[in-house]
Write an enzyme that holds these catalytic residues in place. Structure first.
Site, PDB file in Angstrom:
ATOM      1  CG  HIS A   1      91.642 -41.210  26.110  1.00 58.33           C
ATOM      2  ND1 HIS A   1      91.115 -39.920  26.114  1.00 58.33           N
ATOM      3  CD2 HIS A   1      90.903 -42.244  25.691  1.00 58.33           C
ATOM      4  CE1 HIS A   1      90.030 -40.270  25.385  1.00 58.33           C
ATOM      5  NE2 HIS A   1      89.875 -41.479  25.236  1.00 58.33           N
TER       6      HIS A   1
ATOM      7  CG  ASP B   1      92.056 -41.254  32.442  1.00 60.95           C
ATOM      8  OD1 ASP B   1      91.158 -41.772  32.789  1.00 60.95           O
ATOM      9  OD2 ASP B   1      92.408 -40.861  31.459  1.00 60.95           O
TER      10      ASP B   1
ATOM     11  CD  GLN C   1      89.105 -47.893  29.224  1.00 59.95           C
ATOM     12  OE1 GLN C   1      89.011 -49.067  29.622  1.00 59.95           O
ATOM     13  NE2 GLN C   1      88.701 -47.143  28.428  1.00 59.95           N
TER      14      GLN C   1
ATOM     15  CE  LYS D   1      85.695 -44.613  28.654  1.00 58.64           C
ATOM     16  NZ  LYS D   1      85.798 -45.131  27.360  1.00 58.64           N
TER      17      LYS D   1
ATOM     18  CB  CYS E   1      90.990 -40.987  22.012  1.00 62.87           C
ATOM     19  SG  CYS E   1      89.583 -40.678  21.253  1.00 62.87           S
TER      20      CYS E   1
HETATM   21  C1  LIG Z   1      91.957 -43.899  29.694  1.00 66.02           C
HETATM   22  C2  LIG Z   1      90.750 -43.135  29.245  1.00 66.02           C
HETATM   23  N1  LIG Z   1      90.617 -41.740  29.690  1.00 66.02           N
HETATM   24  C3  LIG Z   1      89.622 -40.989  29.334  1.00 66.02           C
HETATM   25  C4  LIG Z   1      88.478 -41.330  28.659  1.00 66.02           C
HETATM   26  C5  LIG Z   1      87.555 -40.410  28.367  1.00 66.02           C
HETATM   27  O1  LIG Z   1      86.244 -40.779  28.730  1.00 66.02           O
HETATM   28  P1  LIG Z   1      84.925 -40.118  28.525  1.00 66.02           P
HETATM   29  O2  LIG Z   1      84.691 -40.019  26.801  1.00 66.02           O
HETATM   30  O3  LIG Z   1      83.815 -41.005  29.058  1.00 66.02           O
HETATM   31  O4  LIG Z   1      85.006 -38.564  29.006  1.00 66.02           O
HETATM   32  C6  LIG Z   1      88.723 -42.724  27.932  1.00 66.02           C
HETATM   33  C7  LIG Z   1      87.616 -43.160  27.119  1.00 66.02           C
HETATM   34  O5  LIG Z   1      87.630 -43.787  26.409  1.00 66.02           O
HETATM   35  C8  LIG Z   1      89.642 -43.435  28.505  1.00 66.02           C
HETATM   36  O6  LIG Z   1      89.631 -44.781  27.967  1.00 66.02           O
END
Ligand SMILES: Cc1ncc(COP(=O)(O)O)c(C=O)c1O
Length: 414
Positions: A131, A208, A211, A234, A372
């Site tokens: 992401h 990270d 998900q 999420k 993203c």
């Molecule tokens: C794999 C992953 N990393 C990071 C993020 C960023 O999360 P946040 O916007 O809650 O900071 C997301 C959000 O879609 C994500 O799916």
């Protein structure tokens, strides 16, 4: 404020569905079919009511008050920290830092851990399916320090192999930052093995988990990574709050990344001493109601059983993959054998944005775009995909609604 009992018995998705008030609404005069949970999940009544009760009865600023409300708010805020610790099996609440979300958690590590340490020639190792939140903070710190970024490739299924990962590790790799589960493709990465190999090379590992945490059991003692990031919104909790779990010894060695109230012990114009962990990284008034909501979300997940949620979503993934594969002209992007319940796809002759609009008119909410993850789109040679993602409240009938809406889209585009 005590934790709900762990779940017992079979998974009753109809009961779960009824816990989420928003799912009963209509859009465009059609029943809502919400298949965009990977972007942000909905909240159950239990979370909404916990936040409401906090706002109505307990709110005051935390940590600095002797009065009753401040004590209650502080107790609820710190209880939330303990709930998070237990949920992901972190070693201590000193390792649990509240942030605004995954993005802020990763930026914190990039600026506070990496920036003071990295030098020209050092390498930050990412994977091809990250992401943007796990790319851009590293690019920024690479620019600040002269370190370079290397990327482990993936194959046409969206799989990052351990062999490719091992081949990309070098004696110069200082940091490995990698998704636990890909938001664009659903791929579950072999993060335990990745962490073991990285540690053998002396690199520090950030995972990270945005998900992963809502969809599968996560045990940080087993994963053994150095940093783990995730977001409440999420996982059936509020927006604006997330978590960074970090290894205590590393957090101790890192300077604060933002200054202000709460993160200090003493301040004079000559010298400031910093608060202890985890407060050193929580400058300013925190998101107290968000933490209360996150604790309620964890109670809710526990009441269903995250293993049962996982089994339910895996069943939906199998059914949806099978049904979508039979839709003429539909191509699933991301076919890793180990996948979370996220299905990215394209439909011949219809741009994903047009597709999203037609599905929306049928009441079906899917995400369309680059998710993203522009490098993933580029790799697969598509400008965007449509993405259906599932959660604890998703039903098989949602898949049938999606398939019907796709047939409608094919009619419209003839
Ligand atoms: C794999 C992953 N990393 C990071 C993020 C960023 O999360 P946040 O916007 O809650 O900071 C997301 C959000 O879609 C994500 O799916």
């Amino acid at each position: 404020m005590s934790a709900n009992p762990k779940s017992v018995g079979a998974y009753d998705v109809e009961r779960v569905w009824h816990d989420f008030p928003i799912l009963a609404r209509e859009v465009h005069d059609k029943p809502l079919v919400f298949l965009d949970s990977a972007a942000s999940s909905q909240r159950p009544r239990q979370v909404i009511e916990a936040v409401d009760a906090y706002e109505k009865l307990h709110h005051a600023n935390v940590h600095r008050g002797v009065h009753q409300l401040s004590q209650e708010a502080t107790a609820m805020f710190e209880h939330a920290r303990e709930r998070v610790r237990g949920f992901v099996n972190a070693a201590s609440t000193r390792e649990v830092i509240f942030t605004r979300g995954t993005t802020e958690s990763i930026n914190l590590v990039a600026q506070s851990y990496a920036r003071p340490r990295l030098k020209p020639g050092d390498e930050i190792l990412l994977t091809a399916l990250e992401h943007h939140a796990n790319i851009v903070p590293w690019q920024m710190v690479a620019e600040q320090t002269g370190a370079s970024i290397k990327v482990v490739p993936m194959d046409r299924r969206g799989v990052v192999s351990i062999d490719d990962f091992a081949a990309a590790l070098t004696a110069r790799t200082r940091i490995v930052a990698c998704a636990h589960v890909s938001n664009a493709l659903g791929t579950v990465l072999p993060v335990r093995e990745i962490t073991r190999l990285a540690h053998a090379c002396g690199a520090v590992v950030l995972l990270d988990g945005a998900q992963a945490v809502p969809h599968q059991p996560v045990d940080l003692a087993k994963l053994d990574c150095d940093f783990y990031a995730f977001s409440a919104h999420k996982m059936y909790g509020p927006t604006g709050i997330g978590v960074l779990v970090g290894r205590e010894a590393l957090l101790e060695s890192m300077p604060p990344w933002q200054g202000g109230g709460d993160m200090i012990l003493t301040v004079s114009f000559e010298k400031t001493t910093y608060n202890e962990l985890p407060f050193k990284f929580e400058a300013g008034t925190p998101n107290i109601s968000g933490a209360v909501g996150l604790a309620a979300a964890i109670d809710y997940i526990d009441s269903l059983g995250v293993d049962k949620i996982h089994a339910h979503e895996q069943h939906l993934l199998a059914v949806a993959t099978e049904k979508l594969s039979r839709v003429p002209g539909l191509t699933i992007i991301g076919t890793a054998p180990d996948k979370a319940a996220v299905i990215s796809f394209t439909l011949d002759g219809i741009h994903p944005h047009d597709l999203g609009t037609i599905l929306d008119a049928e009441g079906v909410a899917v995400r369309t775009g680059h998710h993203c993850a522009m490098p993933v789109m580029e790799f697969f040679g598509v400008p965007a995909t449509a993405r259906a993602s599932f959660a604890c409240y998703s039903r098989e009938s949602d898949i049938d609604s999606l398939v019907r809406a796709l047939a409608r889209a094919r009619e419209v585009f003839g």
